[in-house]
Design an enzyme around this catalytic site. Structure first.
Site, PDB file in Angstrom:
ATOM      1  NE  ARG A 125      -1.896  -1.352   3.933  1.00 37.15           N
ATOM      2  CZ  ARG A 125      -1.102  -2.157   4.634  1.00 37.15           C
ATOM      3  NH1 ARG A 125       0.094  -1.741   5.052  1.00 37.15           N
ATOM      4  NH2 ARG A 125      -1.451  -3.383   4.927  1.00 37.15           N
ATOM      5  CB  THR A 185      17.082   7.032  14.874  1.00 44.26           C
ATOM      6  OG1 THR A 185      16.019   6.041  14.836  1.00 44.26           O
ATOM      7  CG2 THR A 185      16.812   7.989  16.004  1.00 44.26           C
ATOM      8  CG  HIS A 286       4.506  -8.045  14.631  1.00 42.80           C
ATOM      9  ND1 HIS A 286       3.282  -7.453  14.878  1.00 42.80           N
ATOM     10  CD2 HIS A 286       4.370  -8.656  13.435  1.00 42.80           C
ATOM     11  CE1 HIS A 286       2.457  -7.700  13.859  1.00 42.80           C
ATOM     12  NE2 HIS A 286       3.087  -8.438  12.970  1.00 42.80           N
ATOM     13  CD  GLU A 333       5.226  -6.262  11.020  1.00 41.60           C
ATOM     14  OE1 GLU A 333       5.497  -6.721   9.911  1.00 41.60           O
ATOM     15  OE2 GLU A 333       4.066  -5.896  11.316  1.00 41.60           O
ATOM     16  CD  GLU A 334       0.770  -5.005  11.531  1.00 41.67           C
ATOM     17  OE1 GLU A 334       0.973  -4.505  10.409  1.00 41.67           O
ATOM     18  OE2 GLU A 334       0.405  -6.180  11.700  1.00 41.67           O
ATOM     19  CD  GLU A 342      14.633   2.514  15.883  1.00 43.38           C
ATOM     20  OE1 GLU A 342      15.678   2.955  16.375  1.00 43.38           O
ATOM     21  OE2 GLU A 342      14.240   2.796  14.729  1.00 43.38           O
ATOM     22  CE1 TYR A 447      -1.761  -8.261   6.841  1.00 40.74           C
ATOM     23  CE2 TYR A 447      -2.614  -6.904   5.059  1.00 40.74           C
ATOM     24  CZ  TYR A 447      -1.578  -7.261   5.892  1.00 40.74           C
ATOM     25  OH  TYR A 447      -0.370  -6.645   5.752  1.00 40.74           O
ATOM     26  CG  HIS A 448      -3.530  -5.148   8.617  1.00 35.83           C
ATOM     27  ND1 HIS A 448      -2.578  -4.413   7.960  1.00 35.83           N
ATOM     28  CD2 HIS A 448      -2.830  -6.085   9.311  1.00 35.83           C
ATOM     29  CE1 HIS A 448      -1.369  -4.888   8.226  1.00 35.83           C
ATOM     30  NE2 HIS A 448      -1.500  -5.911   9.041  1.00 35.83           N
ATOM     31  CB  SER A 520      33.493 -12.472 -17.948  1.00 36.99           C
ATOM     32  OG  SER A 520      34.285 -11.303 -18.041  1.00 36.99           O
ATOM     33  CG  HIS A 580      22.038  -8.578   1.647  1.00 33.90           C
ATOM     34  ND1 HIS A 580      22.126  -9.298   0.492  1.00 33.90           N
ATOM     35  CD2 HIS A 580      22.300  -9.452   2.665  1.00 33.90           C
ATOM     36  CE1 HIS A 580      22.412 -10.563   0.798  1.00 33.90           C
ATOM     37  NE2 HIS A 580      22.524 -10.681   2.115  1.00 33.90           N
ATOM     38  CE1 TYR A 589       7.404  -2.924   2.129  1.00 31.69           C
ATOM     39  CE2 TYR A 589       5.590  -4.275   2.869  1.00 31.69           C
ATOM     40  CZ  TYR A 589       6.455  -3.248   3.084  1.00 31.69           C
ATOM     41  OH  TYR A 589       6.382  -2.544   4.255  1.00 31.69           O
TER      42      TYR A 589
HETATM   43 ZN   LIG Z   1       2.219  -9.008  11.206  1.00 30.91          ZN
END
Ligand SMILES: [Zn+2]
Length: 632
Positions: A125, A185, A286, A333-334, A342, A447-448, A520, A580, A589
């Site tokens: 979203r 941060t 979470h 987490e949400e 953190e 969900y949610h 290569s 990474h 995502y």
């Molecule tokens: Zn979750």
């Protein structure tokens, strides 16, 4: 919800339970973070009719929790504030190609209120918000169409798993594909009295307003839309013809969220390893939910509690882990993977020195289909664990997993192309620690929403809680094996082979785009890495057979550091927090492999791509050198 009194009480409850189970060093760790809550959300159709939308989920008699009055105002976390009156446009899924189609139909989207469907095709979203922001839309409404997660899919709750008429999907729209965690941060931890930048300056902050909506309310708008008929693929599940607009439906929309800093609380505990206390196996889930969080995340929390209890019981029989087991209940987490991020930033040095793996379970059971994502180094190990754990339907998890994929002779699939969307991100992308993400999933249309409740899980998702228990067993066996093994079962030969596939794919893309790039040396580096991995695995097996503990230990120590070697401290262009070089999330995502290189190729930036090929080769060479250091 993160930041609430109740959430803090649950943190204390978990800490108390963990102490009673016998876990050590149980602590509540406070992080003050930017965590806006909703103040006002109103939507009124002002033309061609007048109607105030309810924006409320209705009680269901079979689920007592659905009649709770204190569920808060539904919202999208980190939305901007807005008070606007404007015509509505229908933008399908709200992805760039959808706006392109509107442009071809001559629909001007600037300053309009965009009504977008969740999912189909799936995109995060926050990506819909970013797209709307870039296209100059005034505000974005995200609604759940019955074709995506309502009655067109099957029975709706309480009779089935799908979302009833008034359900709506809350959620963050933050640009955490640029930067997760407290936006103030970037790259360091938010601690009381610490250093903070202004939140508004962060690359993760949207400047557009967005809010969720049910199909009950969205229907009132869609019924009053004119303009061109939307293409067949855009027609949703409501009994009406979907039209593009703009208008004549016109909305007065008010979205207001506060701008407060609130404290969140991670609960972290350990069982200290007796032989190698600085080597950590981390289990995390979470705790915060959008409302009741029956599946997301409390199914996972239930499995985590059971896993922790079982380990506590083991220690009571006199057993002590060889390496340290870390149990974590993350907060917020949400919002933007806040608590785990953190904590990862806070503990970065110790994690980089000795973390073996991070095993994440967000939702443990919304159904019975086992599903695993992990770095390629862990796939063999995770399949082996599945062979050892019984599935509630009979046989092992491995057998039902393979059956669910319809394959007879084929290994069941571990998704190795990791995107984002849960708490493993900081461990993989910022710290370079092997991660796995585990779930049993199934049809899950609530969900949610407030209907993701105890009763949904009890009636629909996992009656009898067999899959919650199966996840606890799987998680515990995986953690136990990693804690007790002689050398960590990370398969870098497999990892290197995958990277060679990614290089082939990227080379093909580059050729299609007529870029002059020489792959290569990167391919050579991947090949050398594969060779070194095979040699060290053979050496480790030889040393094990010979009882040569010193060599086993040295090889184990080298395996531990390989994933770290794939980081580059300069990070990705425009989002240096992501370090990474093999995996990163796209803004949707969706997974992005060889992210720095692929982004350069997709931007047709030959000069940058040359540099990125070199940076990638160097990372692969570092991984090879790490393995070779274990072979001395
Ligand atoms: Zn979750």
């Amino acid at each position: 919800m993160a930041g609430s009194r109740r959430n803090y009480e649950l943190a204390q409850y978990i800490a108390e339970q963990w102490r009673a189970y016998g876990l050590e060093d149980v602590s509540l760790i406070e992080h003050p973070v930017y965590l806006p809550w909703p103040v006002r959300y109103e939507a009124t159709i002002v033309a061609p009719v007048r109607a105030r939308l309810s924006l409320k989920e209705e009680p269901i008699p079979q689920d007592k929790d659905s009649s709770a009055t204190d569920v808060g105002i539904p919202y999208c976390a980190y939305s901007a504030n807005v008070d606007v009156t404007a015509p509505v446009i229908y933008v399908n899924s709200g992805n760039p190609e959808d706006y392109d189609l509107l442009a071809r139909h001559g629909v001007d989207v600037k300053g309009k209120i965009a009504l977008a469907r969740y999912s189909v095709p799936y995109s995060y979203r926050g990506f819909k918000a970013l797209t709307a922001q870039r296209r100059g839309v005034a505000a974005l409404l995200l609604y759940s169409d019955p074709a995506d997660d309502g009655y067109k899919k099957g029975e709706v709750y309480p009779w089935g798993p799908w979302g009833p008429e008034s359900h709506l999907q809350r959620g963050g729209i933050v640009y955490d594909f640029n930067l997760p965690g407290d936006p103030r941060t970037p790259g360091w931890a938010s601690v009381p009295g610490g250093r903070f930048l202004p939140a508004e300056a962060a690359v993760s902050m949207p400047t557009i307003a967005a809010a969720p909506m049910s199909y009950k309310d969205a229907r009132r708008i869609l019924e009053n839309m004119g303009g061109p008929t939307a293409p067949q693929a855009w027609q949703g599940g409501l009994p009406l013809t979907y039209r593009l607009g703009p208008g004549p439906a016109k909305l007065h929309l008010v979205i207001e969220n506060d701008r407060k800093v609130r404290s969140i609380w991670n609960v972290v505990a350990r069982l200290r390893g007796v032989e190698s206390p600085d080597e950590w196996v981390i289990l995390g889930n979470h705790r915060d939910a959008w409302v009741f969080g029956g599946v997301d995340p409390s199914s996972g929390t239930a499995s985590l509690m059971e896993t922790a209890r079982a380990f506590g019981e083991l220690t009571r029989s006199g057993w002590k882990p060889r390496r340290t087991l870390v149990f974590a209940s993350w907060d917020a987490e949400e919002f933007t993977l806040t608590g785990s991020t953190e904590w990862g930033e806070l503990e970065a040095d110790r994690l980089k020195a000795g973390a073996l793996a991070y095993l994440n379970v967000d939702s443990s059971a919304s159904g019975n289909r086992f599903s695993v994502s992990a770095v390629p180094a862990l796939t063999t190990f995770l399949r082996d664990v599945a062979r050892a754990v019984p599935d509630p339907s009979g046989g092992s998890i491995y057998e039902s997993w393979r059956r669910s994929e319809g394959g007879r002779d084929q290994e069941p699939e571990v998704t190795t192309r990791l995107g984002s969307g849960s708490d493993y991100t900081v461990f993989l992308n910022f710290l370079g620690i092997p991660v796995a993400d585990l779930t049993f999933d199934g049809p899950y249309g609530v969900y949610h929403s407030i209907y993701d409740s105890f009763t949904w899980v009890d009636r629909v998702g996992d009656p009898g809680y067999y899959y919650h228990a199966a996840m606890a067993r799987y998680w515990a066996v995986a953690a136990l094996r990693l804690s007790e093994c002689n050398f960590v079962p990370l398969d870098y030969e497999n990892y290197a082979r995958e990277v060679r596939v990614y290089l082939d794919e990227t080379e093909r893309t580059a050729r299609e785009r007529k870029l002059q790039l020489d792959f290569s040396s990167a391919q050579g580096a991947a090949k050398r890495w594969e060779q070194a991995a095979r040699q060290s695995l053979e050496a480790a097996n030889r040393a094990l057979t010979a009882g040569d503990e010193k060599s086993v230990e040295r090889l184990h120590g080298s395996f531990l550091k390989v994933e770290r070697a794939l980081l580059d401290q300069a990070g990705l262009a425009g989002r240096p927090w992501f370090k990474h070089l093999i995996y990163a999330p796209r803004p949707t995502y969706k997974p992005l492999v060889l992210p720095a290189l692929t982004e350069a190729v997709e931007a047709n930036n030959e000069k940058l791509a040359v540099l990125e090929l070199d940076r990638l080769s160097q990372a692969l060479d570092r991984a090879t050198a790490v393995l070779e250091s274990g072979l001395e």
